[in-house]
Motif scaffolding. Structure first.
Motif, PDB file in Angstrom:
ATOM      1  N   GLN A  44       0.838  -1.207   0.000  1.00  0.00           N
ATOM      2  CA  GLN A  44       0.000   0.000   0.000  1.00  0.00           C
ATOM      3  C   GLN A  44       0.873   1.257   0.000  1.00  0.00           C
ATOM      4  N   TYR A  69       2.282   1.870  -3.342  1.00  0.00           N
ATOM      5  CA  TYR A  69       1.210   2.403  -4.191  1.00  0.00           C
ATOM      6  C   TYR A  69       1.044   3.906  -3.955  1.00  0.00           C
ATOM      7  N   LYS A 129      -2.577  -1.540  -7.248  1.00  0.00           N
ATOM      8  CA  LYS A 129      -3.943  -1.358  -6.754  1.00  0.00           C
ATOM      9  C   LYS A 129      -4.830  -2.531  -7.189  1.00  0.00           C
ATOM     10  N   VAL A 163      -6.869   0.153  -1.170  1.00  0.00           N
ATOM     11  CA  VAL A 163      -5.697   1.015  -1.003  1.00  0.00           C
ATOM     12  C   VAL A 163      -6.111   2.404  -0.535  1.00  0.00           C
TER      13      VAL A 163
END
Ligand code: ARG
Length: 568
Positions: free
Chosen positions: A453, A456, A554, A564
């Motif tokens: 995460q 991301y 994602k 996310v």
């Protein structure tokens, strides 16, 4: 996108007497990318060609005609190593991404095929335990993976809402119902009743007899018993729903075992007709000794049905109503025998061969707790919603330390905490026992959900800083063929195959491992390269790359059932 393994197999097939498919299945991807992008192991041909693998490799190298996709080939040991044209792969990946965006990696291979995923399935009036959480998380991920491959997935929560235990619960409730507050705390209170009545049964045979009677009455449709059963079911389901809400899961069907009550006579009749249903000490069984298994009990000596019978009825029902390609039963390995028996007996049902072949048990290992760290009640009955809220509060502590000014802290903590638990559950081969350890799963720099995460979010903030995502035409592929970029590009190229493999093996961990590789590849890339503020052409190419990575991270997390945050 071009299937490069297949292209290479085609080239080799011109010189070798083997099918393209077979050759393709031999081709490997070297661990060390300096050894090429694909490697053909020539010892696979040694027997047929009666030559040493090195010699075969050397000869093949001379004979084959390369096309523009391949930069060079080299012989290393018994392998023929292929180096793919970098610009070509980059071009393939960016064009495909441009076309499919968040659908990048998806396919239509499952079009028109139905796949039933039987998962979660906790038992009414009993705790939703951590084993059910595993089933829930694995099943929900498989559901999404198959959908992404174009299948029509159907999720079924085959609730344990039938069986002799209800005879006991009814008896206990009749005797002491008003001593327990089952409306406000159903599962805990019903469990207490169950423990108490079970004890009473052990001490007094006549009470046990009453309980058996109750279940018989329930199966025969007695209104009082039915009403109590309904109450227990509704209350329990409400409590389970809390967990499903936190995980963001819903089912296409909540048809549990009870749903099949009126569908069992047909099963018994079919099995009678097969001539294989035999009487044994007052019960009716299917003997499976020739398969090395204990017999499958269809009707007990008191005339009631079993867990097995209900699973058989469910198979027939699903064949008729869902016309399935496959049913996947995501259930702990403790039930191996049960499914072996049921699948064997299902061969006797009067239905198409296709349905008999489409039954798969997807077993998984146990969850081991690192003791002391988790609040437990009544021995091993751990409250799942407590675990999940603990995950959230621990995540929020980390956020408080690292980024106290973050907006929507609660929302982020929820995604991170729950994501950590799910990722941890899906990180290892499912058959392995899992260790539940807060420190490991919430380590933002480890091989964890929060780490993916975090990477991301990194990609997002890069794009936010630049203020735009470049168009495909603006990308000069020459600018992203350095090693760090190529590591990313190759991973992106294999995303679709990774998802297919995860489906083939019914193994979400293949995706979680992939996501760690991709996140780490991006992290190395980012450590080496500036993005925003570089000369425009370089900036554009790198931004495009970052955007693709963000999108795949994602989508990959989404396939695992993890959301996310946009910032963290
Ligand atoms: N309720 C069962 C249990 O908790 C799991 C049911 C799995 N699904 C099935 N079709 N048997 O053990």
């Amino acid at each position: 996108m071009k299937n490069l393994k297949n292209e290479i197999a085609k080239i080799i097939s011109k010189e070798v007497q083997l099918s393209i498919e077979e050759l393709e299945s031999f081709i490997e991807i070297p661990k060390d990318s300096t050894m090429g992008d694909y490697a053909f192991p020539c010892f696979k041909l040694a027997k047929q060609m009666r030559k040493a693998p090195q010699m075969i490799a050397a000869e093949l190298k001379e004979k084959i005609t390369l096309d523009e996709n391949i930069e060079k080939v080299e012989v290393v040991g018994g392998y023929l190593n292929f180096y793919i044209s970098k610009k070509m792969i980059v071009q393939e990946v960016i064009e495909e991404f441009n076309k499919k965006q968040e659908k990048f990696g998806s396919s239509e291979e499952g079009k028109g095929k139905n796949i039933v995923i039987d998962y979660s399935a906790p038992n009414i009036a009993k705790p939703f335990h951590i084993g059910h959480l595993r089933s829930t998380v694995i099943g929900a991920s498989l559901y999404k993976i198959y959908k992404f491959l174009g299948y029509n997935s159907i999720s079924v929560n085959h609730l344990g809402d039938w069986g002799t235990q209800f005879g006991k619960l009814i008896e206990g409730y009749k005797r002491w119902g008003d001593e327990y507050d089952i409306d406000s705390n159903p599962i805990e209170e019903l469990t207490k009743i169950y423990v108490r009545i079970s004890k009473a049964c052990k001490e007094d045979e006549s009470i046990l007899e009453e309980c058996r009677n109750n279940f018989k009455k329930l199966e025969d449709g007695d209104p009082y018993c039915k009403e109590l059963w309904q109450k227990f079911r509704d209350l329990s389901l409400q409590e389970f729903q809390r967990v499903y809400d936190i995980l963001g899961i819903s089912f296409d069907s909540n048809n549990g075992e009870a749903f099949y009550t009126d569908k069992m006579p047909e099963i018994v009749e079919m099995l009678e007709k097969s001539g294989k249903l035999v009487k044994s000490q007052g019960a009716k069984i299917i003997d499976l000794e020739h398969k090395g298994m204990a017999p499958c009990m269809i009707i007990k000596s008191d005339g009631t049905t079993t867990y097995d019978t209900r699973d058989l009825a469910a198979i027939l029902y699903r064949a008729r109503n869902y016309d399935y390609e496959k049913i996947l039963y995501v259930v702990a390995y403790e039930q191996n025998l049960h499914f072996n028996q049921v699948f064997e007996v299902a061969q006797l049902l009067d239905m198409d061969e296709k349905y008999k072949k489409g039954l798969y048990h997807i077993p998984f290992g146990m969850v081991r707790l690192k003791t002391g760290k988790m609040s437990t009640r009544e021995g091993n009955a751990i409250k799942l919603d407590e675990i999940l809220s603990e995950a959230v509060s621990r995540a929020s502590k980390v956020i408080e330390e690292k980024n106290p000014n973050l907006e929507n802290k609660e929302e982020v903590a929820k995604k991170v905490g729950i994501g950590a638990v799910i990722f941890n559950d899906l990180y290892n081969n499912r058959i392995k026992d899992e260790v539940f350890d807060w420190d490991i799963m919430l380590n933002f720099a480890g091989e964890t959900g929060p780490y993916v995460q975090y990477i991301y979010v990194r990609t997002k903030s890069i794009i936010e800083k630049a203020g735009y995502v470049p168009k495909l035409e603006e990308v000069n592929v020459e600018k992203i063929i350095d090693n760090a970029s190529m590591n990313i590009i190759k991973l992106l190229y294999s995303f679709g195959d990774t998802i297919k493999m995860a489906a083939d093996k019914n193994e979400p961990s293949i995706i979680s491992r992939y996501l760690i590789d991709l996140a780490q590849a991006f992290s190395s890339f980012y450590a080496e390269n500036h993005i925003v503020g570089e000369e425009k052409e370089i900036q554009d190419a790198r931004l495009y790359l970052s955007n693709m990575v963000g999108s795949v991270l994602k989508q990959g997390l989404n396939l695992l059932g993890i959301e996310v945050p946009e910032k963290m």
